[in-house]
Write a protein that holds these residues in place. Structure first.
Motif, mmCIF file in Angstrom:
data_model
loop_
_atom_site.group_PDB
_atom_site.id
_atom_site.type_symbol
_atom_site.label_atom_id
_atom_site.label_comp_id
_atom_site.label_asym_id
_atom_site.label_seq_id
_atom_site.Cartn_x
_atom_site.Cartn_y
_atom_site.Cartn_z
ATOM 1 N N ARG A 98 0.799 -1.210 0.000
ATOM 2 C CA ARG A 98 0.000 0.000 0.000
ATOM 3 C C ARG A 98 0.841 1.273 0.000
ATOM 4 N NH1 ARG A 98 -5.514 1.087 2.161
ATOM 5 N NH2 ARG A 98 -5.553 -1.174 2.287
ATOM 6 N N LYS A 99 1.937 1.297 0.775
ATOM 7 C CA LYS A 99 2.681 2.547 0.901
ATOM 8 C C LYS A 99 4.117 2.282 1.340
ATOM 9 C CE LYS A 99 1.858 5.164 4.442
ATOM 10 N NZ LYS A 99 1.181 6.002 5.469
ATOM 11 N N GLU A 100 4.973 3.297 1.143
ATOM 12 C CA GLU A 100 6.355 3.235 1.596
ATOM 13 C C GLU A 100 6.424 3.358 3.115
ATOM 14 O OE1 GLU A 100 8.834 6.026 -0.412
ATOM 15 O OE2 GLU A 100 8.042 5.540 -2.386
ATOM 16 N N LYS A 101 7.358 2.604 3.714
ATOM 17 C CA LYS A 101 7.516 2.650 5.159
ATOM 18 C C LYS A 101 8.857 3.248 5.576
ATOM 19 C CE LYS A 101 5.884 -0.739 7.594
ATOM 20 N NZ LYS A 101 5.685 -2.089 8.179
ATOM 21 N N ILE A 102 9.934 2.785 4.921
ATOM 22 C CA ILE A 102 11.277 3.262 5.267
ATOM 23 C C ILE A 102 12.037 3.557 3.980
ATOM 24 C CG2 ILE A 102 13.393 2.791 6.569
ATOM 25 C CD1 ILE A 102 11.896 0.585 8.050
ATOM 26 N N ASN A 103 12.807 4.628 3.992
ATOM 27 C CA ASN A 103 13.643 5.002 2.847
ATOM 28 C C ASN A 103 15.072 5.173 3.324
ATOM 29 O OD1 ASN A 103 15.116 6.738 0.968
ATOM 30 N ND2 ASN A 103 13.170 7.110 -0.055
ATOM 31 N N LEU A 104 15.989 4.422 2.732
ATOM 32 C CA LEU A 104 17.418 4.576 2.994
ATOM 33 C C LEU A 104 18.060 5.147 1.742
ATOM 34 C CD1 LEU A 104 16.520 2.170 4.974
ATOM 35 C CD2 LEU A 104 18.934 1.536 4.972
ATOM 36 N N SER A 105 18.669 6.310 1.855
ATOM 37 C CA SER A 105 19.352 6.905 0.702
ATOM 38 C C SER A 105 20.844 6.957 0.974
ATOM 39 C CB SER A 105 18.810 8.304 0.415
ATOM 40 O OG SER A 105 19.047 9.177 1.503
ATOM 41 N N PHE A 106 21.635 6.737 -0.090
ATOM 42 C CA PHE A 106 23.089 6.665 0.023
ATOM 43 C C PHE A 106 23.747 7.654 -0.930
ATOM 44 C CE2 PHE A 106 21.249 2.495 0.776
ATOM 45 C CZ PHE A 106 21.837 2.087 1.971
ATOM 46 N N THR A 107 24.764 8.338 -0.438
ATOM 47 C CA THR A 107 25.633 9.150 -1.276
ATOM 48 C C THR A 107 27.031 8.573 -1.157
ATOM 49 O OG1 THR A 107 24.322 11.140 -0.893
ATOM 50 C CG2 THR A 107 26.544 11.449 -1.743
ATOM 51 N N SER A 108 27.613 8.167 -2.291
ATOM 52 C CA SER A 108 28.917 7.506 -2.230
ATOM 53 C C SER A 108 29.801 7.956 -3.375
ATOM 54 C CB SER A 108 28.754 5.984 -2.277
ATOM 55 O OG SER A 108 28.150 5.580 -3.487
ATOM 56 N N GLU A 109 31.080 8.147 -3.062
ATOM 57 C CA GLU A 109 32.076 8.437 -4.078
ATOM 58 C C GLU A 109 32.744 7.154 -4.553
ATOM 59 O OE1 GLU A 109 34.782 11.267 -2.484
ATOM 60 O OE2 GLU A 109 33.271 12.833 -2.200
ATOM 61 N N LYS A 110 32.721 6.136 -3.687
ATOM 62 C CA LYS A 110 33.309 4.850 -4.017
ATOM 63 C C LYS A 110 32.207 3.790 -3.991
ATOM 64 C CE LYS A 110 37.718 6.078 -1.826
ATOM 65 N NZ LYS A 110 38.715 5.718 -0.797
#
Length: 211
Positions: A174-186
């Motif tokens: 039905r819907k999003e519960k958790i969002n993990l976002s990543f910023t990476s140079e490697k």
């Protein structure tokens, strides 16, 4: 101040809303494709020789708790996680794998079932090394791998251009519960990580701690 903030975090987590199943919206607008792989391997937090140390900021219903987050892979299946205050006082020390969760120590203010279970689920998703792929979706920018997680699913967004994992979304149909976002140079290390909950006002921000 620290004790009152932790107590507020503990109380606030009891307002977690349980979500039932329905139609999925995470992959709306993406085209389903044949699976290119049956397993997706995550490189982040995979090196047993590395201590992954981050400055951490937890925001819960407008209240903030800052400290240091440390994760280390101690064997093929298990990571050890330690979260301390900025002054080095240990808040929680635990060992976590896909099937086990052992709390070595925890301060009394955090020792509540809803708090421990929320942190367990967040850490387990953050540190997971492999995801079994059931479906694959694409648009011009990302490939999305869908992996079952009980009644929910995890959706791994992999940038076509950078060829890196940029986001994991845990969602019920039905819907999003958790969002993990990543910023990476490697490819093997994420410098910035943000964990956002949609059903409670909880956000965890991790910034790589440079010695």
């Amino acid at each position: 101040m620290r004790k009152s903030t932790i107590l507020y975090l503990t109380t606030s987590l009891f307002f977690l809303v349980l979500v039932s199943c329905g139609s999925n919206k995470v992959t709306a607008g993406y085209e389903e494709k044949p699976r290119a792989t049956s397993v997706y391997d995550v490189a982040y937090f995979s090196d047993p020789q590395t201590d992954y140390v981050y400055k951490a900021n937890i925001t819960i219903y407008g209240n903030e708790l800052t400290g240091i987050f440390i994760a280390k892979k101690i064997n093929d299946t298990t990571h050890r996680v330690v979260f301390t205050t900025e002054f080095g006082n240990k808040l929680i020390d635990c060992e976590i794998s896909e099937t086990d969760f052992k709390v070595n120590s925890i301060v009394s203010e955090l020792d509540r079932k809803i708090v421990v279970n929320t942190l367990r689920d967040d850490f387990r998703l953050l540190l997971r090394q492999q995801f079994a792929v059931q479906k694959q979706f694409e648009d011009t920018e990302n490939t999305i791998y869908q992996s079952a997680d009980g009644c929910n699913s995890n959706y791994l967004f992999v940038s076509k251009k950078a060829k890196k994992l940029v986001k994991i979304v845990n969602a019920s149909p039905r819907k999003e519960k958790i969002n993990l976002s990543f910023t990476s140079e490697k490819d093997i290390f994420a410098e910035d990580i943000t964990i956002t909950h949609y059903n409670i006002k909880l956000k965890i921000v991790l910034h790589y701690f440079k010695p």
